[in-house]
Design a protein around this motif. Sequence first.
Motif, mmCIF file in Angstrom:
data_model
loop_
_atom_site.group_PDB
_atom_site.id
_atom_site.type_symbol
_atom_site.label_atom_id
_atom_site.label_comp_id
_atom_site.label_asym_id
_atom_site.label_seq_id
_atom_site.Cartn_x
_atom_site.Cartn_y
_atom_site.Cartn_z
ATOM 1 N N ALA A 1 0.712 -1.149 0.222
ATOM 2 C CA ALA A 1 -0.030 -0.188 0.122
ATOM 3 C C ALA A 1 0.997 1.390 -0.006
ATOM 4 C CB ALA A 1 -0.797 -0.012 1.097
ATOM 5 N N VAL A 2 2.295 1.193 0.335
ATOM 6 C CA VAL A 2 3.036 2.284 0.245
ATOM 7 C C VAL A 2 3.491 2.782 -1.065
ATOM 8 C CG1 VAL A 2 5.314 3.341 1.260
ATOM 9 C CG2 VAL A 2 3.859 1.815 2.654
ATOM 10 N N GLU A 3 3.792 1.912 -1.978
ATOM 11 C CA GLU A 3 4.378 2.117 -3.299
ATOM 12 C C GLU A 3 3.391 3.021 -4.090
ATOM 13 O OE1 GLU A 3 7.091 2.770 -6.186
ATOM 14 O OE2 GLU A 3 7.510 1.500 -4.399
ATOM 15 N N GLY A 4 3.788 4.328 -4.291
ATOM 16 C CA GLY A 4 3.002 5.436 -5.073
ATOM 17 C C GLY A 4 1.932 5.959 -4.275
ATOM 18 N N ALA A 5 1.735 5.741 -3.042
ATOM 19 C CA ALA A 5 0.825 6.371 -2.137
ATOM 20 C C ALA A 5 0.873 7.858 -1.902
ATOM 21 C CB ALA A 5 0.707 5.613 -0.808
ATOM 22 N N VAL A 6 -0.228 8.406 -1.902
ATOM 23 C CA VAL A 6 -0.325 9.791 -1.308
ATOM 24 C C VAL A 6 -0.572 9.568 0.285
ATOM 25 C CG1 VAL A 6 -1.726 11.744 -1.465
ATOM 26 C CG2 VAL A 6 -1.171 10.669 -3.478
ATOM 27 N N VAL A 7 0.296 10.130 0.992
ATOM 28 C CA VAL A 7 0.321 9.861 2.545
ATOM 29 C C VAL A 7 -0.150 11.009 3.047
ATOM 30 C CG1 VAL A 7 1.704 9.574 4.609
ATOM 31 C CG2 VAL A 7 2.303 8.366 2.450
ATOM 32 N N LEU A 8 -0.845 10.890 4.117
ATOM 33 C CA LEU A 8 -1.508 11.881 5.179
ATOM 34 C C LEU A 8 -1.028 11.415 6.353
ATOM 35 C CD1 LEU A 8 -2.951 14.569 5.890
ATOM 36 C CD2 LEU A 8 -5.197 13.193 5.912
ATOM 37 N N ASP A 9 -0.199 12.327 7.271
ATOM 38 C CA ASP A 9 0.265 11.777 8.460
ATOM 39 C C ASP A 9 -0.255 12.956 9.541
ATOM 40 O OD1 ASP A 9 1.840 11.167 10.471
ATOM 41 O OD2 ASP A 9 3.633 11.423 9.855
ATOM 42 N N LEU A 10 -1.273 12.545 10.123
ATOM 43 C CA LEU A 10 -2.133 13.261 11.072
ATOM 44 C C LEU A 10 -1.306 12.995 12.486
ATOM 45 C CD1 LEU A 10 -5.639 12.391 10.149
ATOM 46 C CD2 LEU A 10 -4.415 14.579 9.843
ATOM 47 N N PHE A 11 -1.284 14.205 13.149
ATOM 48 C CA PHE A 11 -0.352 14.216 14.532
ATOM 49 C C PHE A 11 1.001 13.882 14.089
ATOM 50 C CE2 PHE A 11 -4.784 13.443 15.577
ATOM 51 C CZ PHE A 11 -5.191 14.345 16.263
ATOM 52 N N ALA A 12 1.600 14.397 12.995
ATOM 53 C CA ALA A 12 2.921 14.062 12.596
ATOM 54 C C ALA A 12 4.076 13.854 13.457
ATOM 55 C CB ALA A 12 3.390 14.853 11.429
ATOM 56 N N GLY A 13 4.316 14.798 14.478
ATOM 57 C CA GLY A 13 5.474 14.950 15.359
ATOM 58 C C GLY A 13 6.505 14.811 14.992
ATOM 59 N N THR A 14 7.513 13.785 14.731
ATOM 60 C CA THR A 14 8.635 13.952 13.986
ATOM 61 C C THR A 14 8.602 13.884 12.604
ATOM 62 O OG1 THR A 14 9.091 11.785 14.482
ATOM 63 C CG2 THR A 14 10.040 13.106 16.059
ATOM 64 N N GLY A 15 7.510 13.308 12.172
ATOM 65 C CA GLY A 15 7.175 12.804 10.755
ATOM 66 C C GLY A 15 7.895 11.582 10.402
ATOM 67 N N ALA A 16 7.999 10.704 11.401
ATOM 68 C CA ALA A 16 8.814 9.540 10.995
ATOM 69 C C ALA A 16 8.068 8.525 10.090
ATOM 70 C CB ALA A 16 9.187 8.596 12.448
ATOM 71 N N LEU A 17 6.718 8.277 10.377
ATOM 72 C CA LEU A 17 5.790 7.643 9.429
ATOM 73 C C LEU A 17 6.067 8.343 8.117
ATOM 74 C CD1 LEU A 17 2.975 6.976 12.225
ATOM 75 C CD2 LEU A 17 4.679 5.230 11.386
ATOM 76 N N ALA A 18 5.467 9.396 8.026
ATOM 77 C CA ALA A 18 5.465 9.950 6.564
ATOM 78 C C ALA A 18 6.914 9.896 5.910
ATOM 79 C CB ALA A 18 5.383 11.252 6.588
ATOM 80 N N PHE A 19 7.912 9.913 6.615
ATOM 81 C CA PHE A 19 9.540 9.825 6.093
ATOM 82 C C PHE A 19 9.685 8.588 5.661
ATOM 83 C CE2 PHE A 19 10.027 14.011 8.028
ATOM 84 C CZ PHE A 19 9.847 14.881 7.006
ATOM 85 N N GLU A 20 9.258 7.615 6.497
ATOM 86 C CA GLU A 20 9.246 6.215 6.358
ATOM 87 C C GLU A 20 8.800 5.743 5.080
ATOM 88 O OE1 GLU A 20 11.415 2.703 6.929
ATOM 89 O OE2 GLU A 20 11.355 4.012 8.728
ATOM 90 N N ALA A 21 7.410 6.252 4.884
ATOM 91 C CA ALA A 21 6.827 5.808 3.643
ATOM 92 C C ALA A 21 7.242 6.399 2.341
ATOM 93 C CB ALA A 21 5.256 6.491 3.889
ATOM 94 N N LEU A 22 8.077 7.768 2.375
ATOM 95 C CA LEU A 22 8.498 8.358 1.323
ATOM 96 C C LEU A 22 9.819 7.727 1.042
ATOM 97 C CD1 LEU A 22 8.225 12.126 2.088
ATOM 98 C CD2 LEU A 22 7.240 10.695 0.251
ATOM 99 N N SER A 23 10.606 7.073 2.098
ATOM 100 C CA SER A 23 11.784 6.300 1.660
ATOM 101 C C SER A 23 11.371 4.986 1.000
ATOM 102 C CB SER A 23 12.461 5.994 3.179
ATOM 103 O OG SER A 23 13.663 5.196 2.953
ATOM 104 N N ARG A 24 10.135 4.468 1.299
ATOM 105 C CA ARG A 24 9.794 3.242 0.764
ATOM 106 C C ARG A 24 8.786 3.251 -0.422
ATOM 107 N NH1 ARG A 24 9.591 -1.240 4.794
ATOM 108 N NH2 ARG A 24 11.039 -0.443 6.596
#
Length: 184
Positions: free
Chosen positions: A43-66
């Motif tokens: 589900a990550v490949e090519g996804a448009v990600v919304l990271d709510l309560f992002a904090g450090t952004g670790a989840l979004a940056f991990e998704a972009l990396s992948r």
Amino acid sequence: MRIVGGEWRGRRLAGPKGEGIRPTSDRLREALFNVLAHAYDDAVEGAVVLDLFAGTGALAFEALSRGAASALLVDDGREAGGLIRDTIAALACGDRARLIRRDATRLGPTADTPATLVFCDPPYGKGLAPAALTAAAKGGWLAGGALVLVEEVASAGPVLPDRVSELERRAYGETVVTIGRFEG
């Protein structure tokens, strides 16, 4: 804290100085992204990600990396904003990542492409996930069929609002991740 997979694997992420931000651990992020890759047809490949309560952004940056196409990181905290901006600069990903300084429970309408993958990691035990996801749905932030992951303390009540059907729950110590699908 580091990115655990993909293009930026091993890159360190700036961590919070105080107690106000609780980043998702490297170990939990690795487990979540393995689930997304194997149980949900990557589900990550090519996804448009919304990271709510992002904090450090670790989840979004991990998704972009992948392989995610883009990420909107929503947080209204001053420290979080600084950490996210610093990481966007360090990873030179300003063309794919954008910080939106806003209360996640009061998003309003969006002009951005609706998200296909949503991370919602609010402060534990405050019931903020349903309010944020409802605001995202009302404002057009979620694509029909979007996959939604909510991280919350195990003792929390229901975390998914109407129009998001629960697919599964996974426990990781005192944390439970609920995975759902937006029925836009």
